[in-house]
Every structure is written in C-alpha cells, then in structure tokens.
Design a protein around this motif. Structure first.
Motif, mmCIF file in Angstrom:
data_model
loop_
_atom_site.group_PDB
_atom_site.id
_atom_site.type_symbol
_atom_site.label_atom_id
_atom_site.label_comp_id
_atom_site.label_asym_id
_atom_site.label_seq_id
_atom_site.Cartn_x
_atom_site.Cartn_y
_atom_site.Cartn_z
ATOM 1 N N ASP A 68 38.565 51.682 34.661
ATOM 2 C CA ASP A 68 39.829 51.733 35.418
ATOM 3 C C ASP A 68 40.011 50.684 36.434
ATOM 4 N N SER A 72 30.983 48.596 44.442
ATOM 5 C CA SER A 72 31.503 48.765 45.945
ATOM 6 C C SER A 72 30.658 49.568 46.734
ATOM 7 N N LYS A 106 34.206 48.288 35.459
ATOM 8 C CA LYS A 106 35.361 47.661 35.692
ATOM 9 C C LYS A 106 36.082 47.704 34.566
ATOM 10 N N GLN A 135 33.509 50.882 41.246
ATOM 11 C CA GLN A 135 33.084 51.971 42.180
ATOM 12 C C GLN A 135 31.553 51.941 42.654
ATOM 13 N N LYS A 188 38.185 49.086 38.457
ATOM 14 C CA LYS A 188 37.761 49.064 39.721
ATOM 15 C C LYS A 188 36.275 49.288 39.507
#
Length: 179
Positions: free
Chosen positions: A110, A117, A107, A114, A112
């Motif tokens: 960037d 998720s 986190k 990945q 996010k």
C-alpha cells in the motif's frame, strides 16, 4: 540496509544526552553531606533520608521517613520499568532483521511501511525514555535535596511529583499515544 545504523545512532545519541546532562558523573553519590558529632559523612539523598529518620525532631523524622519510603517505592517502580525496557529493547533488536526483510514487501502493498514505522517508534521511544527520566530525577530529587533542610513539605511534594511529571512529559512529547 541501514537499520543497524539507525539503532546505533539512536543509542549513541541517548548516551551523549545522558552524559551531557550528568556531566559524566553518576548519581550514586550526589553530594549530600551529613554532620554528626563533628564528623562529616558523604552520602546520596536516600542515605541522608535514611539517616535523618533517626532525628530527634518528630516532624523532621516523619518527613524524612515519607521521603525515604517514596524513594524506596520509586526504586522498585523504576527497576520494574527498566527491566521491561531492557527486554523490549532486546526484543526490538532481535526482530530488526525481520522488520528490514519485510520492509520492501510491506511497502509494495500500500506504499506505506507500517511494520517499520511501528518498530522505529517503539525503538526510539524506549531509547528516549531514559533521558526523560534522568531530567525528571535531576529536577525533583535535586530540588528536594536542596530544600529538605529548610522546607520538608516542598521536599515531600517534589519527590511525590516524579510519576505525574513522567506522565506529563510523555503526553507533552506524544510518547503516550504509542504506534
């Protein structure tokens, strides 16, 4: 910190949906009754198809033979699918702490997560595929049971449409894209 709750909630919901769809009963005995020489025998659709292969009517015998072989093929195919699913769910459960550990690091990079998720999509997909298969089975095998006595061609087509229906549902709900 809440990853184990996500896993527990997902599996509890899948079990609840499965129980709601089946009414708490198993599909071991789906209520096909065969009458032979005045005696009645309760069996499932596969047992009925195997028994009806011995029919005196050649067309009926051939139709039930096709249904029986299709059900045997589906048994092998879905046994393989579910063995892969069990291994994938076990693997995803084992790596869940690693995913939770790397979440803050991912986190920060960037903004996010990945890995999280991707893990969540795979976990939910592998959990939700079971109710989809159950719905497909109930619709097509249930209708094949009802119509096999009156319209053998419809029963063969209904049993033969199980895999295309699975692909259609996967595409419809976005399960075919993967993470």
């Amino acid at each position: 910190f809440f990853l184990h709750y996500i896993m527990s909630f997902t599996l509890t919901m899948v079990n609840s949906v499965n129980n709601a769809l089946t009414g708490g009963q198993t599909y071991q005995s789906n209520g096909v009754v065969i009458e032979v020489d005045g005696a009645k025998y309760a069996t499932n659709f596969m047992g009925a198809a195997r028994f009806m292969v011995q029919s005196k009517d050649t067309v009926e015998r051939f139709g039930y033979m096709l249904i029986y072989w299709a059900l045997v093929a589906y048994t092998v195919i879905f046994t393989w699918h579910y063995l892969k699913r069990v291994l994938m769910m076990a693997f995803l459960t084992i790596i869940a702490p690693l995913v939770a550990l790397t979440y803050p690091i991912d986190k920060i990079g960037d903004g996010k997560a990945q890995a999280f998720s991707m893990w969540l999509k795979e976990y939910v997909y592998n959990a939700l595929i079971q109710p989809f298969h159950l719905i497909i089975y109930m619709i097509f095998v249930g209708s094949a049971i009802d119509f096999a006595k009156t319209n053998m061609i419809y029963a063969i087509v209904a049993v033969g449409f199980i895999l295309p229906a699975e692909k259609l549902l996967k595409k419809m709900f976005g399960f075919d894209k993967g993470p």
